[in-house]
Design a protein around this motif. Structure first.
Motif, PDB file in Angstrom:
ATOM      1  N   GLU A 292       7.338  15.157   6.164  1.00 59.10           N
ATOM      2  CA  GLU A 292       8.121  14.504   7.220  1.00 59.10           C
ATOM      3  C   GLU A 292       7.612  13.104   7.560  1.00 59.10           C
ATOM      4  OE1 GLU A 292       6.722  17.567   7.319  1.00 59.10           O
ATOM      5  OE2 GLU A 292       5.981  18.026   9.358  1.00 59.10           O
ATOM      6  N   ASP A 293       6.498  12.691   6.980  1.00 56.61           N
ATOM      7  CA  ASP A 293       6.025  11.317   7.141  1.00 56.61           C
ATOM      8  C   ASP A 293       6.722  10.366   6.158  1.00 56.61           C
ATOM      9  OD1 ASP A 293       2.735  12.634   7.626  1.00 56.61           O
ATOM     10  OD2 ASP A 293       4.077  11.855   9.173  1.00 56.61           O
ATOM     11  N   THR A 294       7.507  10.916   5.256  1.00 55.31           N
ATOM     12  CA  THR A 294       8.231  10.087   4.295  1.00 55.31           C
ATOM     13  C   THR A 294       9.177   9.131   5.009  1.00 55.31           C
ATOM     14  OG1 THR A 294       8.108  11.733   2.532  1.00 55.31           O
ATOM     15  CG2 THR A 294       9.896  10.127   2.398  1.00 55.31           C
ATOM     16  N   ALA A 295       9.021   7.845   4.726  1.00 58.81           N
ATOM     17  CA  ALA A 295       9.819   6.816   5.404  1.00 58.81           C
ATOM     18  C   ALA A 295       9.451   5.451   4.840  1.00 58.81           C
ATOM     19  CB  ALA A 295       9.542   6.830   6.911  1.00 58.81           C
ATOM     20  N   VAL A 296      10.231   4.464   5.219  1.00 54.21           N
ATOM     21  CA  VAL A 296       9.828   3.080   5.030  1.00 54.21           C
ATOM     22  C   VAL A 296       9.019   2.680   6.261  1.00 54.21           C
ATOM     23  CG1 VAL A 296      10.574   0.702   4.720  1.00 54.21           C
ATOM     24  CG2 VAL A 296      11.845   2.565   3.625  1.00 54.21           C
TER      25      VAL A 296
ATOM     26  N   MET B  20      -0.013  -5.667  17.406  1.00 59.69           N
ATOM     27  CA  MET B  20       0.685  -5.325  16.172  1.00 59.69           C
ATOM     28  C   MET B  20       1.131  -3.868  16.222  1.00 59.69           C
ATOM     29  SD  MET B  20       0.834  -8.049  14.362  1.00 59.69           S
ATOM     30  CE  MET B  20       1.382  -7.333  12.811  1.00 59.69           C
ATOM     31  N   ASP B  21       2.381  -3.652  15.854  1.00 57.42           N
ATOM     32  CA  ASP B  21       2.967  -2.315  15.849  1.00 57.42           C
ATOM     33  C   ASP B  21       3.215  -1.860  14.416  1.00 57.42           C
ATOM     34  OD1 ASP B  21       5.313  -3.315  18.462  1.00 57.42           O
ATOM     35  OD2 ASP B  21       3.214  -2.690  18.624  1.00 57.42           O
ATOM     36  N   TRP B  22       3.243  -0.556  14.253  1.00 54.88           N
ATOM     37  CA  TRP B  22       3.783   0.057  13.046  1.00 54.88           C
ATOM     38  C   TRP B  22       4.967   0.935  13.456  1.00 54.88           C
ATOM     39  CZ3 TRP B  22       2.580  -0.973   8.058  1.00 54.88           C
ATOM     40  CH2 TRP B  22       1.375  -1.640   7.796  1.00 54.88           C
ATOM     41  N   PHE B  23       6.034   0.819  12.688  1.00 54.55           N
ATOM     42  CA  PHE B  23       7.221   1.644  12.850  1.00 54.55           C
ATOM     43  C   PHE B  23       7.520   2.293  11.504  1.00 54.55           C
ATOM     44  CE2 PHE B  23       9.055   0.269  16.943  1.00 54.55           C
ATOM     45  CZ  PHE B  23       8.321  -0.871  17.189  1.00 54.55           C
ATOM     46  N   ARG B  24       8.400   3.271  11.526  1.00 56.35           N
ATOM     47  CA  ARG B  24       8.873   3.853  10.276  1.00 56.35           C
ATOM     48  C   ARG B  24      10.327   4.265  10.437  1.00 56.35           C
ATOM     49  NH1 ARG B  24       5.325   9.489  10.209  1.00 56.35           N
ATOM     50  NH2 ARG B  24       6.418  10.544  11.928  1.00 56.35           N
TER      51      ARG B  24
ATOM     52  N   THR C 138       7.466  -1.042   3.544  1.00 63.06           N
ATOM     53  CA  THR C 138       6.914  -0.461   2.322  1.00 63.06           C
ATOM     54  C   THR C 138       7.196   1.037   2.333  1.00 63.06           C
ATOM     55  OG1 THR C 138       4.931  -0.292   0.917  1.00 63.06           O
ATOM     56  CG2 THR C 138       4.581  -0.109   3.293  1.00 63.06           C
ATOM     57  N   GLN C 139       7.607   1.567   1.190  1.00 64.01           N
ATOM     58  CA  GLN C 139       8.028   2.964   1.108  1.00 64.01           C
ATOM     59  C   GLN C 139       6.819   3.882   0.976  1.00 64.01           C
ATOM     60  OE1 GLN C 139      11.314   4.433   1.054  1.00 64.01           O
ATOM     61  NE2 GLN C 139      10.090   6.315   1.216  1.00 64.01           N
ATOM     62  N   VAL C 140       6.826   4.926   1.778  1.00 63.15           N
ATOM     63  CA  VAL C 140       5.837   6.005   1.668  1.00 63.15           C
ATOM     64  C   VAL C 140       6.600   7.296   1.418  1.00 63.15           C
ATOM     65  CG1 VAL C 140       4.116   7.370   2.895  1.00 63.15           C
ATOM     66  CG2 VAL C 140       4.131   4.873   3.127  1.00 63.15           C
ATOM     67  N   THR C 141       6.247   7.981   0.348  1.00 61.19           N
ATOM     68  CA  THR C 141       6.881   9.248   0.013  1.00 61.19           C
ATOM     69  C   THR C 141       5.805  10.314  -0.110  1.00 61.19           C
ATOM     70  OG1 THR C 141       8.653   8.100  -1.180  1.00 61.19           O
ATOM     71  CG2 THR C 141       8.372  10.462  -1.597  1.00 61.19           C
ATOM     72  N   VAL C 142       5.974  11.386   0.653  1.00 60.71           N
ATOM     73  CA  VAL C 142       5.020  12.490   0.636  1.00 60.71           C
ATOM     74  C   VAL C 142       5.707  13.699   0.026  1.00 60.71           C
ATOM     75  CG1 VAL C 142       3.439  13.890   1.993  1.00 60.71           C
ATOM     76  CG2 VAL C 142       3.974  11.550   2.720  1.00 60.71           C
TER      77      VAL C 142
ATOM     78  N   GLY D 222       0.775  -1.227   0.000  1.00 58.30           N
ATOM     79  CA  GLY D 222       0.000   0.000   0.000  1.00 58.30           C
ATOM     80  C   GLY D 222       0.806   1.277   0.000  1.00 58.30           C
ATOM     81  N   GLY D 223       2.115   1.148   0.076  1.00 53.53           N
ATOM     82  CA  GLY D 223       2.941   2.343   0.043  1.00 53.53           C
ATOM     83  C   GLY D 223       2.940   2.985  -1.333  1.00 53.53           C
ATOM     84  N   GLY D 224       3.487   4.187  -1.409  1.00 53.20           N
ATOM     85  CA  GLY D 224       3.543   4.882  -2.689  1.00 53.20           C
ATOM     86  C   GLY D 224       3.863   6.339  -2.498  1.00 53.20           C
ATOM     87  N   LEU D 225       3.623   7.088  -3.565  1.00 53.49           N
ATOM     88  CA  LEU D 225       3.882   8.527  -3.590  1.00 53.49           C
ATOM     89  C   LEU D 225       2.561   9.268  -3.476  1.00 53.49           C
ATOM     90  CD1 LEU D 225       5.766  10.966  -4.130  1.00 53.49           C
ATOM     91  CD2 LEU D 225       5.358  10.576  -6.576  1.00 53.49           C
ATOM     92  N   VAL D 226       2.505  10.227  -2.576  1.00 52.59           N
ATOM     93  CA  VAL D 226       1.288  10.998  -2.362  1.00 52.59           C
ATOM     94  C   VAL D 226       1.674  12.443  -2.085  1.00 52.59           C
ATOM     95  CG1 VAL D 226       1.212  10.478   0.101  1.00 52.59           C
ATOM     96  CG2 VAL D 226      -0.909  11.030  -1.116  1.00 52.59           C
ATOM     97  N   GLN D 227       0.785  13.359  -2.451  1.00 50.99           N
ATOM     98  CA  GLN D 227       1.047  14.766  -2.165  1.00 50.99           C
ATOM     99  C   GLN D 227       0.731  15.082  -0.710  1.00 50.99           C
ATOM    100  OE1 GLN D 227      -1.212  17.041  -5.084  1.00 50.99           O
ATOM    101  NE2 GLN D 227       0.620  17.229  -6.374  1.00 50.99           N
ATOM    102  N   ALA D 228       1.360  16.096  -0.198  1.00 53.51           N
ATOM    103  CA  ALA D 228       1.072  16.556   1.159  1.00 53.51           C
ATOM    104  C   ALA D 228      -0.418  16.845   1.301  1.00 53.51           C
ATOM    105  CB  ALA D 228       1.897  17.793   1.477  1.00 53.51           C
TER     106      ALA D 228
END
Length: 122
Positions: free
Chosen positions: A89-93, A34-38, A116-120, A8-14
């Protein structure tokens, strides 16, 4: 043994939204919190949030509180991270993890996903 696969990761605008999924294999999924980290480039891995085994309790880092929501479907062996009002600043794996401990304190991760990579973009 629990195997975790994020998607579900990907590139999204702010200001936009993304929903990450973490699919688990193994019967033990419903026994784990279950945890989420970045992890952003050049930075240490950061805790994002957690959900307990039943889905009845969640806990979030201050940096994402009010913007991110964690949920789970034990029938589908899947945990979700809904991310709204995304910032550069949410951009991360982003990684999901199976945690044997109670949520809200120290984490006790037994299993990690591959990320999964998330790029904002701004």
């Amino acid at each position: 043994q629990v195997q975790l696969v994020e998607s579900g990761g990907g590139l999204v605008q702010a200001g936009g939204s993304l929903r990450l999924s973490c699919a688990a294999s193994g019967r033990a999924f419903s026994l784990y919190a279950m945890d989420w980290f970045r992890q952003a480039p050049g930075k240490e891995r950061e805790f994002v949030g957690a959900i307990n085994w039943s889905g009845g309790s969640t806990y979030y880092a201050d940096s994402v509180k009010g913007r991110f929501t964690i949920s789970r479907d034990n029938a589908k062996n899947t945990v979700y991270l809904q991310m709204n009002s995304l910032k550069p600043e949410d951009t991360a794996v982003y990684y999901c993890a199976a945690d044997r401990g109670p949520i809200g304190g120290s984490t006790h991760v037994d299993y990690w996903g591959q990320g999964t990579q998330v790029t904002v973009s701004s």
